[in-house]
Design a protein around this motif. Structure first.
Motif, PDB file in Angstrom:
ATOM      1  N   LEU A 150     -26.052  23.860  -7.338  1.00  0.00           N
ATOM      2  CA  LEU A 150     -25.959  22.234  -6.785  1.00  0.00           C
ATOM      3  C   LEU A 150     -24.901  21.289  -7.585  1.00  0.00           C
ATOM      4  O   LEU A 150     -24.595  20.669  -6.059  1.00  0.00           O
ATOM      5  N   ARG A 151     -24.829  21.265  -8.755  1.00  0.00           N
ATOM      6  CA  ARG A 151     -24.322  20.426  -9.668  1.00  0.00           C
ATOM      7  C   ARG A 151     -22.989  21.040  -8.837  1.00  0.00           C
ATOM      8  O   ARG A 151     -21.731  20.259  -8.852  1.00  0.00           O
ATOM      9  N   ALA A 152     -22.280  22.283  -9.620  1.00  0.00           N
ATOM     10  CA  ALA A 152     -20.879  22.314  -8.820  1.00  0.00           C
ATOM     11  C   ALA A 152     -20.950  22.555  -7.655  1.00  0.00           C
ATOM     12  O   ALA A 152     -19.607  21.587  -6.679  1.00  0.00           O
ATOM     13  N   THR A 153     -21.831  22.178  -6.277  1.00  0.00           N
ATOM     14  CA  THR A 153     -21.336  21.737  -4.990  1.00  0.00           C
ATOM     15  C   THR A 153     -21.390  20.613  -5.022  1.00  0.00           C
ATOM     16  O   THR A 153     -20.709  20.359  -3.549  1.00  0.00           O
ATOM     17  N   ARG A 154     -22.292  19.338  -5.411  1.00  0.00           N
ATOM     18  CA  ARG A 154     -21.964  18.174  -5.172  1.00  0.00           C
ATOM     19  C   ARG A 154     -20.292  17.663  -6.112  1.00  0.00           C
ATOM     20  O   ARG A 154     -19.693  16.788  -5.752  1.00  0.00           O
ATOM     21  N   ARG A 155     -20.480  18.809  -7.022  1.00  0.00           N
ATOM     22  CA  ARG A 155     -18.422  18.228  -7.370  1.00  0.00           C
ATOM     23  C   ARG A 155     -17.573  19.178  -7.182  1.00  0.00           C
ATOM     24  O   ARG A 155     -16.390  18.314  -6.209  1.00  0.00           O
ATOM     25  N   ALA A 156     -17.912  19.854  -6.987  1.00  0.00           N
ATOM     26  CA  ALA A 156     -16.643  20.204  -4.967  1.00  0.00           C
ATOM     27  C   ALA A 156     -16.364  19.337  -3.714  1.00  0.00           C
ATOM     28  O   ALA A 156     -15.734  18.863  -3.686  1.00  0.00           O
ATOM     29  N   ILE A 157     -17.643  18.286  -3.826  1.00  0.00           N
ATOM     30  CA  ILE A 157     -17.666  17.383  -2.733  1.00  0.00           C
ATOM     31  C   ILE A 157     -17.320  16.151  -2.807  1.00  0.00           C
ATOM     32  O   ILE A 157     -15.788  15.409  -2.120  1.00  0.00           O
ATOM     33  N   VAL A 158     -16.835  15.882  -4.486  1.00  0.00           N
ATOM     34  CA  VAL A 158     -16.984  14.450  -4.743  1.00  0.00           C
ATOM     35  C   VAL A 158     -15.099  14.904  -4.737  1.00  0.00           C
ATOM     36  O   VAL A 158     -14.195  13.781  -4.676  1.00  0.00           O
ATOM     37  N   ARG A 159     -14.760  16.065  -5.180  1.00  0.00           N
ATOM     38  CA  ARG A 159     -13.506  16.391  -5.832  1.00  0.00           C
ATOM     39  C   ARG A 159     -12.912  16.368  -4.195  1.00  0.00           C
ATOM     40  O   ARG A 159     -12.011  16.170  -4.825  1.00  0.00           O
ATOM     41  N   ALA A 160     -13.385  16.716  -3.715  1.00  0.00           N
ATOM     42  CA  ALA A 160     -12.126  16.838  -2.045  1.00  0.00           C
ATOM     43  C   ALA A 160     -12.404  15.670  -1.586  1.00  0.00           C
ATOM     44  O   ALA A 160     -11.556  14.738  -1.080  1.00  0.00           O
ATOM     45  N   ALA A 161     -13.486  15.019  -2.167  1.00  0.00           N
ATOM     46  CA  ALA A 161     -13.592  13.143  -1.288  1.00  0.00           C
ATOM     47  C   ALA A 161     -12.615  12.358  -1.882  1.00  0.00           C
ATOM     48  O   ALA A 161     -11.361  11.677  -1.668  1.00  0.00           O
ATOM     49  N   ALA A 162     -12.323  12.780  -3.668  1.00  0.00           N
ATOM     50  CA  ALA A 162     -11.277  11.508  -4.064  1.00  0.00           C
ATOM     51  C   ALA A 162      -9.995  12.415  -4.282  1.00  0.00           C
ATOM     52  O   ALA A 162      -9.347  11.868  -3.742  1.00  0.00           O
ATOM     53  N   GLU A 163     -10.038  13.520  -3.470  1.00  0.00           N
ATOM     54  CA  GLU A 163      -8.170  14.232  -2.608  1.00  0.00           C
ATOM     55  C   GLU A 163      -7.864  12.856  -1.453  1.00  0.00           C
ATOM     56  O   GLU A 163      -7.106  12.712  -1.798  1.00  0.00           O
ATOM     57  N   ILE A 164      -9.339  13.482  -0.757  1.00  0.00           N
ATOM     58  CA  ILE A 164      -8.285  12.500   0.379  1.00  0.00           C
ATOM     59  C   ILE A 164      -8.395  10.939  -0.005  1.00  0.00           C
ATOM     60  O   ILE A 164      -7.587  10.461   0.385  1.00  0.00           O
ATOM     61  N   GLY A 165      -8.959  10.197  -1.068  1.00  0.00           N
ATOM     62  CA  GLY A 165      -8.716   8.511  -1.369  1.00  0.00           C
ATOM     63  C   GLY A 165      -7.803   9.324  -2.286  1.00  0.00           C
ATOM     64  O   GLY A 165      -7.163   7.614  -1.943  1.00  0.00           O
ATOM     65  N   ARG A 166      -7.438   9.827  -3.098  1.00  0.00           N
ATOM     66  CA  ARG A 166      -5.685  10.294  -3.581  1.00  0.00           C
ATOM     67  C   ARG A 166      -4.942   9.393  -2.382  1.00  0.00           C
ATOM     68  O   ARG A 166      -3.851   8.911  -2.810  1.00  0.00           O
ATOM     69  N   ASN A 167      -5.055  10.737  -1.507  1.00  0.00           N
ATOM     70  CA  ASN A 167      -3.615  10.158  -0.180  1.00  0.00           C
ATOM     71  C   ASN A 167      -3.934   9.725   0.496  1.00  0.00           C
ATOM     72  O   ASN A 167      -2.956   9.139   1.688  1.00  0.00           O
ATOM     73  N   MET A 168      -4.522   8.179   0.653  1.00  0.00           N
ATOM     74  CA  MET A 168      -5.041   7.452   2.006  1.00  0.00           C
ATOM     75  C   MET A 168      -3.881   6.052   0.932  1.00  0.00           C
ATOM     76  O   MET A 168      -3.423   6.007  -0.203  1.00  0.00           O
ATOM     77  N   LYS A 169      -3.642   5.773   2.264  1.00  0.00           N
ATOM     78  CA  LYS A 169      -2.470   4.292   1.687  1.00  0.00           C
ATOM     79  C   LYS A 169      -3.083   2.914   1.747  1.00  0.00           C
ATOM     80  O   LYS A 169      -4.015   3.075   1.446  1.00  0.00           O
TER      81      LYS A 169
END
Length: 109
Positions: free
Chosen positions: A90-109
């Motif tokens: 569960l912890r690893a899955t939550r972290r994977a979701i947050v890392r994917a979301a953060a990557e999307i946020g990082r690439n937003m203009k």
């Protein structure tokens, strides 16, 4: 990237209006302190909002022992985040979701 940076970028990616309250993030419309790194419900809402597909691999799946993978597809932004699991899927899955979301946020203009 720190956990706080991951949370900030994830909130940005989701389009959440949020404020920092001490060390916590408070998001409009979500009760309590928002932290998808520690709250399963917050992580699931984030994955659904950003169309992040989640696949947790068991210990015998393709000989990839204890790995959780999050996939996302957001137009030109697509990819895979893989997190090694010690003992807490569960912890690893939550972290994977947050890392994917953060990557999307990082690439937003």
């Amino acid at each position: 990237m720190t956990d706080q940076e991951l949370l900030d970028l994830s909130a940005k990616a989701a389009g959440y209006k949020y404020a920092k309250n001490g060390g916590y993030i408070v998001v409009d419309g979500i009760p309590g302190n928002w932290n998808p790194l520690s709250d399963d419900g917050d992580a699931l809402r984030l994955a659904v909002k950003l169309h992040i597909g989640v696949r947790a691999h068991g210990p015998d799946h393709w000989l990839q022992k204890n790995v959780a993978v999050a996939l996302w597809d957001a137009g030109e932004q697509s990819g895979r985040v893989t997190i090694q699991v010690d003992s807490d899927f569960l912890r690893a899955t939550r972290r994977a979701i947050v890392r994917a979301a953060a990557e999307i946020g990082r690439n937003m203009k």
